[in-house]
Every structure is written in C-alpha cells, then in structure tokens.
Write an enzyme that holds these catalytic residues in place. Structure first.
Site, mmCIF file in Angstrom:
data_model
loop_
_atom_site.group_PDB
_atom_site.id
_atom_site.type_symbol
_atom_site.label_atom_id
_atom_site.label_comp_id
_atom_site.label_asym_id
_atom_site.label_seq_id
_atom_site.Cartn_x
_atom_site.Cartn_y
_atom_site.Cartn_z
ATOM 1 N N GLU A 107 7.718 0.530 16.285
ATOM 2 C CA GLU A 107 8.721 1.067 15.377
ATOM 3 C C GLU A 107 8.765 2.576 15.578
ATOM 4 O O GLU A 107 7.953 3.138 16.280
ATOM 5 C CB GLU A 107 8.357 0.705 13.933
ATOM 6 C CG GLU A 107 8.363 -0.807 13.725
ATOM 7 C CD GLU A 107 8.193 -1.233 12.281
ATOM 8 O OE1 GLU A 107 7.404 -0.599 11.562
ATOM 9 O OE2 GLU A 107 8.866 -2.197 11.882
ATOM 10 N N ASN B 132 0.811 -1.234 0.000
ATOM 11 C CA ASN B 132 0.000 0.000 0.000
ATOM 12 C C ASN B 132 0.840 1.278 0.000
ATOM 13 O O ASN B 132 0.466 2.263 -0.626
ATOM 14 C CB ASN B 132 -0.999 -0.017 1.168
ATOM 15 C CG ASN B 132 -0.324 -0.124 2.505
ATOM 16 O OD1 ASN B 132 0.781 -0.652 2.621
ATOM 17 N ND2 ASN B 132 -0.966 0.381 3.527
HETATM 18 P P1 NDP Z 1 0.249 -9.421 3.341
HETATM 19 O O1 NDP Z 1 0.275 -9.883 4.756
HETATM 20 O O2 NDP Z 1 -0.452 -10.250 2.337
HETATM 21 O O3 NDP Z 1 1.734 -9.229 2.783
HETATM 22 C C1 NDP Z 1 2.699 -8.400 3.401
HETATM 23 C C2 NDP Z 1 4.083 -8.851 2.956
HETATM 24 O O4 NDP Z 1 4.334 -10.162 3.461
HETATM 25 C C3 NDP Z 1 4.241 -8.947 1.441
HETATM 26 O O5 NDP Z 1 5.565 -8.629 1.089
HETATM 27 C C4 NDP Z 1 3.973 -10.423 1.198
HETATM 28 O O6 NDP Z 1 4.517 -10.847 -0.012
HETATM 29 C C5 NDP Z 1 4.661 -11.038 2.402
HETATM 30 N N1 NDP Z 1 4.195 -12.367 2.770
HETATM 31 C C6 NDP Z 1 3.015 -12.978 2.482
HETATM 32 N N2 NDP Z 1 2.975 -14.224 3.030
HETATM 33 C C7 NDP Z 1 4.156 -14.404 3.685
HETATM 34 C C8 NDP Z 1 4.718 -15.468 4.469
HETATM 35 N N3 NDP Z 1 4.055 -16.592 4.693
HETATM 36 N N4 NDP Z 1 5.942 -15.298 4.995
HETATM 37 C C9 NDP Z 1 6.619 -14.153 4.809
HETATM 38 N N5 NDP Z 1 6.153 -13.109 4.074
HETATM 39 C C10 NDP Z 1 4.929 -13.232 3.527
HETATM 40 O O7 NDP Z 1 -0.317 -7.951 3.404
HETATM 41 P P2 NDP Z 1 -0.639 -7.009 2.185
HETATM 42 O O8 NDP Z 1 0.569 -6.860 1.315
HETATM 43 O O9 NDP Z 1 -1.922 -7.462 1.578
HETATM 44 O O10 NDP Z 1 -0.834 -5.599 2.920
HETATM 45 C C11 NDP Z 1 -2.026 -5.196 3.451
HETATM 46 C C12 NDP Z 1 -2.058 -5.409 4.949
HETATM 47 O O11 NDP Z 1 -0.998 -4.693 5.555
HETATM 48 C C13 NDP Z 1 -3.315 -4.884 5.578
HETATM 49 O O12 NDP Z 1 -3.818 -5.832 6.485
HETATM 50 C C14 NDP Z 1 -2.857 -3.640 6.325
HETATM 51 O O13 NDP Z 1 -3.637 -3.314 7.422
HETATM 52 C C15 NDP Z 1 -1.474 -4.030 6.709
HETATM 53 N N6 NDP Z 1 -0.672 -2.838 6.992
HETATM 54 C C16 NDP Z 1 -0.346 -2.567 8.299
HETATM 55 C C17 NDP Z 1 0.351 -1.412 8.617
HETATM 56 C C18 NDP Z 1 0.742 -1.104 10.029
HETATM 57 O O14 NDP Z 1 1.618 -0.254 10.224
HETATM 58 N N7 NDP Z 1 0.150 -1.725 11.041
HETATM 59 C C19 NDP Z 1 0.752 -0.463 7.585
HETATM 60 C C20 NDP Z 1 0.357 -0.858 6.252
HETATM 61 C C21 NDP Z 1 -0.329 -2.020 5.991
HETATM 62 P P3 NDP Z 1 3.606 -10.901 -1.349
HETATM 63 O O15 NDP Z 1 2.857 -9.625 -1.437
HETATM 64 O O16 NDP Z 1 4.618 -11.012 -2.384
HETATM 65 O O17 NDP Z 1 2.730 -12.081 -1.165
#
Ligand code: NDP
Length: 482
Positions: A460, A148
């Site tokens: 963080e 995002n």
């Molecule tokens: P995901 O959890 O799907 O993915 C986040 C990252 O983790 C991506 O790089 C993804 O790779 C990777 N990933 C996925 N599965 C695994 C695994 N099993 N082991 C290690 N890495 C993995 O989240 P989204 O990318 O869909 O992001 C949206 C989410 O992020 C929302 O829930 C949002 O609320 C949260 N978010 C939280 C924030 C905070 O500060 N609390 C800030 C911004 C977002 P790939 O995409 O290549 O699958």
C-alpha cells in the site's frame, strides 16, 4: 447513548441488530453500534455499484477537490475526532490528537493531490506500433480495518480507493467504529456523491465475511491479524480478487554498541510501548550488542518504569488502556508463558495499581520487559500486540540478523548504528518490508508499504496503492497502416 449506524448511499441507517460499545478506559458501555447482516452488506455493495458509473467517470480534478474537502472537514473537527478515537480505543488523547488524526488528514491530502500528477506509460515498438497502458478503476472496493489505529488505517484505504475512481464499502473493527461514523458525517457534509463511500459496522465473522465473499467486490484491502488474513485469502483467491493483506508483525529493534545510545533509548521505548504496544510496527524484540547490554537494558527498564499509565483523557498519560479485557488477559498469559519458559520479568508484568476512580475498571497493563528468553521461545515468535518486550543480547552482526529473521513474520525493523556500511548491509539482510535506520515510524507516503512472509502480501502507499485499485490494460495500436 451514542448510536453508531451504517452509512449507506449517503444516509445513516440501522443494521439488522445492535452490539454494545465498551470503553476500554472505563470498562463501561457508552453506546451501541449496528451489527450488520449479510443483507445490510449487500445493500451497501449495491449502493456502491450504482455510484460507480458516475464516480469512475468524474474528472480527477473533481475527485481531488472532494477528497481535499474531506481532509479539511476532519481537520476542522480534529478535537472531536481525537476524543472519539481516544474513547473508542483507550489510547492517550494526546496521541490521537498529535499522530492518528493528523496522519489521517494527510492520507486524504496525499492521494487527493497524487491523482493530479500521475503519469501514463506509452512505448513505440520500432515503427510498427504504439503501446499505451490504461489503468481503469476496478469497481467496488472492500476495505476492512482493525481497531488499533481506526481512522488512520481506514483513511489509508478509503483515500486511494476513491482517488483511483473506485467506490467502496468499508468495514471498520466492531470495537472502534466511532471515528468511521464521524467520517461518514464529513462525507455527507462536503458533498461526496451518495454511495461512493459506504460504511457497514458489525462483526468481522459476519459483516466482514459477507463483504469478502461478495462476487461484486473485485478488490479487497485488509489490515488485521494473520489468521484472519489467511481466512480472507482462502475465500478471495478462487474468485481471483485483487488482494492486499497487511498482517501481524514481530519486529526487531537492533542496537549496536556504536549507536547514539541516548537517542536509541528514547526511540526504543517509544517503539516498544507507543499505543500500548498495539501498533503492527512496534518493536517487540529488543536485541542489544553484548558489550553494552547490561547498561542499556538497565536504562531501558528505568525509562519504561517512568512511563505514566492511566486515564487516556489525562494530559500526563503516556500509556492508556488495552483494547479489551480479553486482550489484556492475553498479554498477561504471555507474561506467564515467559516465566514458564525461564524468562525474568524486569518490570511490569501486571495490571497497574492506584488508578483513578473513573478508570479503575478499565483494561490496563503495565509496560513490561522480560529477559533471558532465546529467540525461539514462543514469546519471541508469536505476535502479542501489547506492552510486552523481550530483551536479548547478541554477539555480532551475523548472529543478530539470523535471530531477527527467525520468526514467521517480516514487517519492519529498527536498526541503530553509526557505521553506515553496516547499516546498509543489515538493512539488506533483514527479511522484512521496512527497515528504519536510527529512527522508527518515520513515514513518507510515497514509499510502498507492506510486509513479507506472514506479515502480508501486496503493497500500500504511493502509486502502488492507486494501481492496486485499478485494472491494467495495454492497448497496442498499429502505426504501419495509419
Ligand atoms: P482482526 O484480524 O481480528 O480484525 C481485523 C478486521 O477484520 C476487523 O475489522 C475485523 O472485524 C475483521 N474481521 C475479522 N474476521 C473476519 C473475517 N472472517 N472476514 C472478514 N473480516 C473479518 O485484527 P485486529 O482487529 O485484532 O487487529 C490487530 C491485528 O492487526 C494485529 O495482528 C496487527 O499486527 C494487525 N495490524 C497490521 C498492520 C499492518 O499494516 N501490517 C497495521 C495494524 C494492525 P471485527 O473487529 O469486528 O471482528
């Protein structure tokens, strides 16, 4: 066609396979990225391990200089970064240009200068001993970031890790890898020593999981969904890794009748729909005090209808595309669920009509407001992470605090009132990591940032981030024999 490659030991190299890059704005493929295997990730970790000995011993002033040069390098190409981010994510170019990329620059500058002013701790124990605390960089940090705010959230991890003296392997989201590639180019250009920052692209379930499971990576900083965070914790906890998890949110915006309603309205619209509602800190539940509910909601809906949805590269656009077709369909399903649960769609609820020829196959969804759902309805409990906001009336302070706190999440809240005593009371009672009063998304990089409950663990930002990437060691020196 654009090729996004891994950045390992200062060089751009191919991964085991390739994946297509899809533009959310047009729905068309515009390049390919490395689909890294476990072996690719292991090569990156080995490079980071080799670089650690020298980088961890590099003087803070020199580390600071390199990080400042990275910040300058991004800033000097701000337009190129902003365009890459807009194309990768589908967000309005204006937003990338004015918020995402400048904030990434600030992250590098903040941590580059913070390490020049760190203070140590020392304690005399009566006359018997001098105790001092050493904070030593942990080693290789694994940094996993979502789609995002791709560069901003990546820099929020890379900058403190490198500033603290760790080396790193970063795994950006497979959906938005291009700004990370540009960051690698900047690191190469400004002379960041080879192997200090390595970037592997590809699928989370493969490359991300390999990074998490690698025993040579003692620290993991992850931002993403709650379910992914849970899976990562299950693997990392038995290895006792340092773990920071920034996860989902279901944040309340609370408007009391005594608030400055013009200001509250403008900010509530922005908090609801900025970045298409795809910011973890967006307010997806809007609570409005009953005496002003009808009037305020009517104005909120009117203002939401005015938002310009369309081509992210068009300067008039305020709401761009969602990240993928699957994500757009998820938002659509939640609108159906809202209707099935007795909710009323006040505006939006569908894909927009009349998009320009260039973007007619992109993944757009109108900013949507639903009413008449109670706080326990699934739409008010589950993270949608899109342009969908649920409005609810409340009778008093006690009731709204209980309703705001009744989800499994606890990331942030925005509270609007001119009653100072109430503002402090409500801030204290809300179960979340950040409360904004009469504002939203204002940031001071010195404050600890993170969530409670299923929004994550660890903090963080500021000194907490620098400490996260360090081992703490106390040295107790007897002074009696000296
Ligand atoms: P995901 O959890 O799907 O993915 C986040 C990252 O983790 C991506 O790089 C993804 O790779 C990777 N990933 C996925 N599965 C695994 C695994 N099993 N082991 C290690 N890495 C993995 O989240 P989204 O990318 O869909 O992001 C949206 C989410 O992020 C929302 O829930 C949002 O609320 C949260 N978010 C939280 C924030 C905070 O500060 N609390 C800030 C911004 C977002 P790939 O995409 O290549 O699958």
């Amino acid at each position: 066609m654009l090729q996004v490659r891994n950045f390992i030991e200062g060089r751009f190299v191919d991964g085991a396979e390739r994946l297509p890059l899809i533009s959310p704005a047009t729905g068309a493929s515009y390049g390919e990225l490395a689909d890294s295997s476990k072996a690719d990730v292991e090569a990156a970790v080995s490079a980071a391990e080799r670089a650690f000995a020298a980088w961890s011993q590099t003087a803070a002033e020199q580390r600071s200089r390199v990080l400042l040069a990275i910040a300058d390098g991004i800033e000097s190409e701000l337009e190129r970064f902003a365009e890459a981010e807009a194309i990768d994510t589908g967000k309005p170019l204006n937003l990338a240009r004015t918020v995402d990329i400048p904030r990434a620059v600030k992250n590098f500058r903040f941590f580059a200068t913070a390490i020049l002013h760190q203070q140590g701790e020392a304690h005399f124990t009566d006359r018997a001993a001098l105790n001092y605390t050493l904070r030593q960089p942990l080693g290789v940090a694994g940094l996993i970031s979502p789609w995002n705010l791709p560069l901003y959230l990546l820099s929020w991890k890379v900058a403190p890790a490198l500033a603290a003296g760790c080396t790193a392997v970063a795994k950006p989201s497979e959906l938005t890898p291009v700004t990370a590639q540009l960051l690698g180019e900047v690191c190469q250009r400004v002379g960041l020593p080879d192997g200090v920052l390595n970037i592997v692209h590809g699928r989370g379930a493969l490359a991300g999981a390999a990074l998490v499971a690698d025993p040579r990576v003692p620290a993991l900083s992850f931002t993403g969904g709650t379910q992914t965070g849970r899976e990562i914790a299950e693997v990392a906890a038995p290895m006792f890794k340092h773990l920071a998890l920034e996860l989902g949110g279901k944040n309340p915006t609370i408007i009391f009748a005594d608030a400055d309603l013009d200001q509250a309205l403008e900010t509530a619209v922005r908090a609801s729909f900025a970045n298409q509602g795809q910011i973890c800190l967006c307010g997806s539940r809007l609570f409005v005090e009953r005496p002003i509910y009808d009037r305020f909601v009517a104005r909120f809906v009117e203002r939401t209808r005015e938002l310009v949805v369309g081509d992210p590269l068009d300067s008039a656009t305020e709401v761009g595309a969602l990240i993928s077709a699957a994500h757009r369909d998820k938002v659509q399903r939640y609108v159906m669920l809202a209707k099935d649960s007795g909710g009323r769609v006040l505006c939006g609820g569908m894909t927009p009509r009349g998009l320009s020829e260039r973007v007619k196959n992109g993944f757009y969804f109108l900013p949507t407001v639903v009413a008449d759902l109670d706080e326990f309805s699934p739409v008010n409990q589950e993270e949608v992470f899109g342009p969908l906001v649920s409005v609810m009336p409340f009778a008093d302070e006690e009731q709204v605090v209980a309703a705001a706190n009744c989800t499994p999440y606890g990331l942030s809240a925005s509270v609007w009132t001119q009653n100072l005593a109430r503002a402090h009371r409500v801030a204290g009672a809300l179960a979340c990591g950040t409360v904004w009063i009469n504002c939203w998304l204002l940031r001071d990089l010195r404050v600890p940032f993170g969530g409670t409950k299923q929004s994550g663990v660890g903090r963080e930002g500021g000194l907490e981030a620098l400490r996260f990437f360090c081992e703490t060691k106390n040295v107790c020196l007897s002074t009696e024999q000296a």
